[in-house]
Design a protein around this motif. Structure first.
Motif, PDB file in Angstrom:
ATOM      1  N   UNK A  44       0.835  -1.203   0.000  1.00  0.00           N
ATOM      2  CA  UNK A  44       0.000   0.000   0.000  1.00  0.00           C
ATOM      3  C   UNK A  44       0.874   1.259   0.000  1.00  0.00           C
ATOM      4  N   UNK A  45       1.917   1.247   0.806  1.00  0.00           N
ATOM      5  CA  UNK A  45       2.825   2.390   0.883  1.00  0.00           C
ATOM      6  C   UNK A  45       3.561   2.578  -0.442  1.00  0.00           C
ATOM      7  N   UNK A  46       4.035   1.479  -1.024  1.00  0.00           N
ATOM      8  CA  UNK A  46       4.751   1.552  -2.301  1.00  0.00           C
ATOM      9  C   UNK A  46       3.843   2.112  -3.399  1.00  0.00           C
ATOM     10  N   UNK A  47       2.584   1.729  -3.396  1.00  0.00           N
ATOM     11  CA  UNK A  47       1.645   2.249  -4.390  1.00  0.00           C
ATOM     12  C   UNK A  47       1.469   3.757  -4.244  1.00  0.00           C
ATOM     13  N   UNK A  48       1.370   4.226  -3.002  1.00  0.00           N
ATOM     14  CA  UNK A  48       1.256   5.664  -2.756  1.00  0.00           C
ATOM     15  C   UNK A  48       2.494   6.401  -3.254  1.00  0.00           C
ATOM     16  N   UNK A  49       3.666   5.856  -2.935  1.00  0.00           N
ATOM     17  CA  UNK A  49       4.914   6.503  -3.335  1.00  0.00           C
ATOM     18  C   UNK A  49       5.054   6.516  -4.858  1.00  0.00           C
ATOM     19  N   UNK A  68      10.488  24.006 -17.908  1.00  0.00           N
ATOM     20  CA  UNK A  68       9.597  22.885 -17.625  1.00  0.00           C
ATOM     21  C   UNK A  68       9.392  22.870 -16.114  1.00  0.00           C
ATOM     22  N   UNK A  69       8.141  22.918 -15.709  1.00  0.00           N
ATOM     23  CA  UNK A  69       7.788  23.032 -14.299  1.00  0.00           C
ATOM     24  C   UNK A  69       6.827  21.906 -13.942  1.00  0.00           C
ATOM     25  N   UNK A  70       6.968  21.421 -12.724  1.00  0.00           N
ATOM     26  CA  UNK A  70       6.027  20.432 -12.226  1.00  0.00           C
ATOM     27  C   UNK A  70       4.613  20.979 -12.358  1.00  0.00           C
ATOM     28  N   UNK A  71       3.716  20.197 -12.915  1.00  0.00           N
ATOM     29  CA  UNK A  71       2.343  20.666 -13.114  1.00  0.00           C
ATOM     30  C   UNK A  71       1.482  20.452 -11.878  1.00  0.00           C
ATOM     31  N   UNK A  72       1.663  19.334 -11.199  1.00  0.00           N
ATOM     32  CA  UNK A  72       0.868  19.030 -10.008  1.00  0.00           C
ATOM     33  C   UNK A  72       1.698  19.275  -8.753  1.00  0.00           C
ATOM     34  N   UNK A  73       1.173  20.085  -7.853  1.00  0.00           N
ATOM     35  CA  UNK A  73       1.864  20.396  -6.593  1.00  0.00           C
ATOM     36  C   UNK A  73       1.030  19.855  -5.449  1.00  0.00           C
ATOM     37  N   UNK A  74       1.671  19.050  -4.595  1.00  0.00           N
ATOM     38  CA  UNK A  74       0.935  18.440  -3.492  1.00  0.00           C
ATOM     39  C   UNK A  74       0.976  19.331  -2.260  1.00  0.00           C
ATOM     40  N   UNK A  75      -0.067  19.216  -1.484  1.00  0.00           N
ATOM     41  CA  UNK A  75      -0.135  19.909  -0.200  1.00  0.00           C
ATOM     42  C   UNK A  75      -0.992  19.070   0.734  1.00  0.00           C
ATOM     43  N   UNK A  76      -0.728  19.226   2.008  1.00  0.00           N
ATOM     44  CA  UNK A  76      -1.484  18.480   3.011  1.00  0.00           C
ATOM     45  C   UNK A  76      -2.573  19.384   3.546  1.00  0.00           C
ATOM     46  N   UNK A  77      -3.814  18.948   3.450  1.00  0.00           N
ATOM     47  CA  UNK A  77      -4.960  19.695   3.952  1.00  0.00           C
ATOM     48  C   UNK A  77      -5.227  19.220   5.381  1.00  0.00           C
ATOM     49  N   UNK A  78      -4.856  20.051   6.342  1.00  0.00           N
ATOM     50  CA  UNK A  78      -5.001  19.665   7.747  1.00  0.00           C
ATOM     51  C   UNK A  78      -6.471  19.500   8.145  1.00  0.00           C
ATOM     52  N   UNK A  79      -7.351  20.298   7.575  1.00  0.00           N
ATOM     53  CA  UNK A  79      -8.773  20.195   7.913  1.00  0.00           C
ATOM     54  C   UNK A  79      -9.356  18.841   7.505  1.00  0.00           C
ATOM     55  N   UNK A  80      -8.925  18.339   6.364  1.00  0.00           N
ATOM     56  CA  UNK A  80      -9.438  17.051   5.871  1.00  0.00           C
ATOM     57  C   UNK A  80      -8.542  15.879   6.243  1.00  0.00           C
ATOM     58  N   UNK A  81      -7.316  16.184   6.674  1.00  0.00           N
ATOM     59  CA  UNK A  81      -6.404  15.127   7.093  1.00  0.00           C
ATOM     60  C   UNK A  81      -5.867  14.274   5.960  1.00  0.00           C
ATOM     61  N   UNK A  82      -5.704  14.869   4.784  1.00  0.00           N
ATOM     62  CA  UNK A  82      -5.164  14.115   3.662  1.00  0.00           C
ATOM     63  C   UNK A  82      -4.446  15.026   2.678  1.00  0.00           C
ATOM     64  N   UNK A  83      -3.715  14.412   1.743  1.00  0.00           N
ATOM     65  CA  UNK A  83      -2.921  15.130   0.750  1.00  0.00           C
ATOM     66  C   UNK A  83      -3.758  15.330  -0.519  1.00  0.00           C
ATOM     67  N   UNK A  84      -3.591  16.513  -1.106  1.00  0.00           N
ATOM     68  CA  UNK A  84      -4.253  16.839  -2.367  1.00  0.00           C
ATOM     69  C   UNK A  84      -3.217  17.392  -3.343  1.00  0.00           C
ATOM     70  N   UNK A  85      -3.594  17.419  -4.610  1.00  0.00           N
ATOM     71  CA  UNK A  85      -2.738  17.974  -5.653  1.00  0.00           C
ATOM     72  C   UNK A  85      -3.451  19.146  -6.310  1.00  0.00           C
TER      73      UNK A  85
END
Length: 156
Positions: A44-49, A68-85
């Motif tokens: 499960x962890x490997x799939x996430x990575x 050339x710039x990364x198109x998707x930037x991740x951030x952690x949403x503390x209110x929802x408790x999960x990572x989004x892009x």
């Protein structure tokens, strides 16, 4: 065994095998102390990575700068408790251009820091070029002015 215990045990590995460790040595150490709970957890962890790796690989090519710039930037949403892009193509054009200019400046600074750190660990030492760098007592040292440096009166 939880993450805190695993991290604490890594101090022991560093003391035994340091100063240079390979990823394989760390993996073997964690396996040896029973740090991986189950194969399912690892999969499960490997799939996430792997998903994060693919997200980092998606790029946007800026026509104005040619960068050339990364198109998707991740951030952690503390209110929802999960990572989004966030997709930079969803930004208004002027905001995206400003972001890319700021990114280019930051990237240049980051490369300089990474090179300095790599040089340090390759056996070289840092140059005394940080203005107002605190000395070992925590007191900020005054940098000699350019005139004093060239006249040979600068003290180090």
């Amino acid at each position: 065994m939880g993450p805190a215990e695993i991290v604490a045990s890594l101090k022991e590995l560093c003391a035994e095998k340091g100063p240079r460790l390979g990823t394989e040595e760390i993996v073997t150490w964690i396996e040896g102390i029973g740090g991986y709970e189950s194969d399912a957890e690892l999969v499960a962890f490997a799939k996430k990575m792997k998903a994060r790796q693919y997200a980092r690989m998606l790029e946007y090519e800026d026509e104005d700068s040619g960068m050339r710039v990364k198109r998707l930037w991740s951030f952690y949403d503390h209110a929802r408790g999960r990572r989004y892009y966030a997709d930079i193509l969803e930004l208004p054009e002027d905001q995206r251009r400003r972001l890319i200019r700021q990114y280019a400046r930051f990237l240049k600074q980051l490369r300089t820091v990474r090179k300095a750190m790599a040089d340090y660990f390759a056996g070289q030492r840092f140059f005394d070029f940080y203005p107002g760098e605190p000395d070992e007592d925590g007191v900020e040292q005054e940098r000699p002015t350019r005139a004093r440096q060239h006249s040979g009166r600068a003290s180090r």
